[in-house]
Design a protein around this motif. Structure first.
Motif, mmCIF file in Angstrom:
data_model
loop_
_atom_site.group_PDB
_atom_site.id
_atom_site.type_symbol
_atom_site.label_atom_id
_atom_site.label_comp_id
_atom_site.label_asym_id
_atom_site.label_seq_id
_atom_site.Cartn_x
_atom_site.Cartn_y
_atom_site.Cartn_z
ATOM 1 N N GLU A 63 0.814 -1.214 0.000
ATOM 2 C CA GLU A 63 0.000 0.000 0.000
ATOM 3 C C GLU A 63 0.853 1.272 0.000
ATOM 4 O O GLU A 63 0.324 2.372 -0.105
ATOM 5 C CB GLU A 63 -0.937 0.004 1.212
ATOM 6 C CG GLU A 63 -1.993 -1.075 1.141
ATOM 7 C CD GLU A 63 -2.851 -1.175 2.385
ATOM 8 O OE1 GLU A 63 -3.961 -1.713 2.287
ATOM 9 O OE2 GLU A 63 -2.413 -0.716 3.473
ATOM 10 N N THR A 83 -2.280 8.531 -4.878
ATOM 11 C CA THR A 83 -2.447 8.191 -6.287
ATOM 12 C C THR A 83 -3.921 8.171 -6.651
ATOM 13 O O THR A 83 -4.793 8.195 -5.789
ATOM 14 C CB THR A 83 -1.845 6.807 -6.575
ATOM 15 O OG1 THR A 83 -2.589 5.836 -5.824
ATOM 16 C CG2 THR A 83 -0.380 6.740 -6.206
ATOM 17 N N GLU A 85 -5.474 5.670 -7.749
ATOM 18 C CA GLU A 85 -6.027 4.418 -7.228
ATOM 19 C C GLU A 85 -6.509 4.594 -5.792
ATOM 20 O O GLU A 85 -7.589 4.138 -5.418
ATOM 21 C CB GLU A 85 -4.961 3.329 -7.297
ATOM 22 C CG GLU A 85 -5.432 1.967 -6.854
ATOM 23 C CD GLU A 85 -4.340 0.923 -6.986
ATOM 24 O OE1 GLU A 85 -4.231 0.081 -6.075
ATOM 25 O OE2 GLU A 85 -3.597 0.945 -7.988
ATOM 26 N N GLU A 88 -9.719 6.671 -5.660
ATOM 27 C CA GLU A 88 -10.893 5.873 -6.019
ATOM 28 C C GLU A 88 -11.341 5.009 -4.849
ATOM 29 O O GLU A 88 -12.533 4.915 -4.554
ATOM 30 C CB GLU A 88 -10.583 4.986 -7.233
ATOM 31 C CG GLU A 88 -10.503 5.740 -8.540
ATOM 32 C CD GLU A 88 -10.140 4.825 -9.712
ATOM 33 O OE1 GLU A 88 -10.419 3.603 -9.621
ATOM 34 O OE2 GLU A 88 -9.594 5.342 -10.693
ATOM 35 N N LYS A 89 -10.393 4.392 -4.172
ATOM 36 C CA LYS A 89 -10.709 3.570 -3.004
ATOM 37 C C LYS A 89 -11.347 4.426 -1.920
ATOM 38 O O LYS A 89 -12.358 4.041 -1.335
ATOM 39 C CB LYS A 89 -9.433 2.908 -2.473
ATOM 40 C CG LYS A 89 -9.634 2.118 -1.196
ATOM 41 C CD LYS A 89 -8.317 1.613 -0.643
ATOM 42 C CE LYS A 89 -8.550 0.981 0.720
ATOM 43 N NZ LYS A 89 -7.357 0.842 1.498
#
Length: 136
Positions: A63, A83, A85, A88-89
């Motif tokens: 992570e 990031t 990503e 989005e999480k």
């Protein structure tokens, strides 16, 4: 920082370890670049199997929260990037939390006030000077 594990929790021990280390970084109790205990030492200190600690460290490494070097051990990553990503999480998890909050009667203002209070309790968000202790 003291790690407290709930052995009777439904949350797996490695997830509890991961979460507490992330919280320690967020609250500024572990500075960027600061060393973490060895897998063996943390396993001994918490009374869990070394493989459990190893799994938590592997997740933290994947992570991007920590770096692991065979010669120098694990340390908090000196540069934590946000990031696309992760964003989005974060958005997905917030959406679920907001939906659950609404269903349980927590209004927008209460939710935002709680978020603000928790956010304010975290570290300054600025890189901190690593301590020389390196102990959790």
């Amino acid at each position: 920082m003291l790690i407290t594990l709930n052995m009777s929790s439904d949350i797996p021990i490695y997830v509890q370890l991961r979460n507490q280390i992330v919280m320690a970084i967020g609250h500024g109790k572990l500075a960027l670049g600061e060393g973490l205990p060895t897998v063996r030492q943390l396993a001994q200190d918490t009374g869990v199997n070394a493989m459990t600690v190893n799994k938590a460290y592997a997740i933290l490494k994947n992570e991007g929260y920590i770096e692991i070097d065979r010669r120098h051990g694990a340390k908090v990553s000196p540069s934590l990037d946000v990031t696309g990503e992760f964003r989005e999480k974060l958005e997905g998890e917030l959406e679920l939390l907001i939906a659950e909050s609404e269903l349980k009667g927590v209004g927008r203002e209460d939710f935002l006030e709680m978020c603000g209070r928790i956010f304010d309790s975290m570290g300054t968000g600025e890189p901190q000077i690593p301590s020389t202790e390196g102990v959790l």
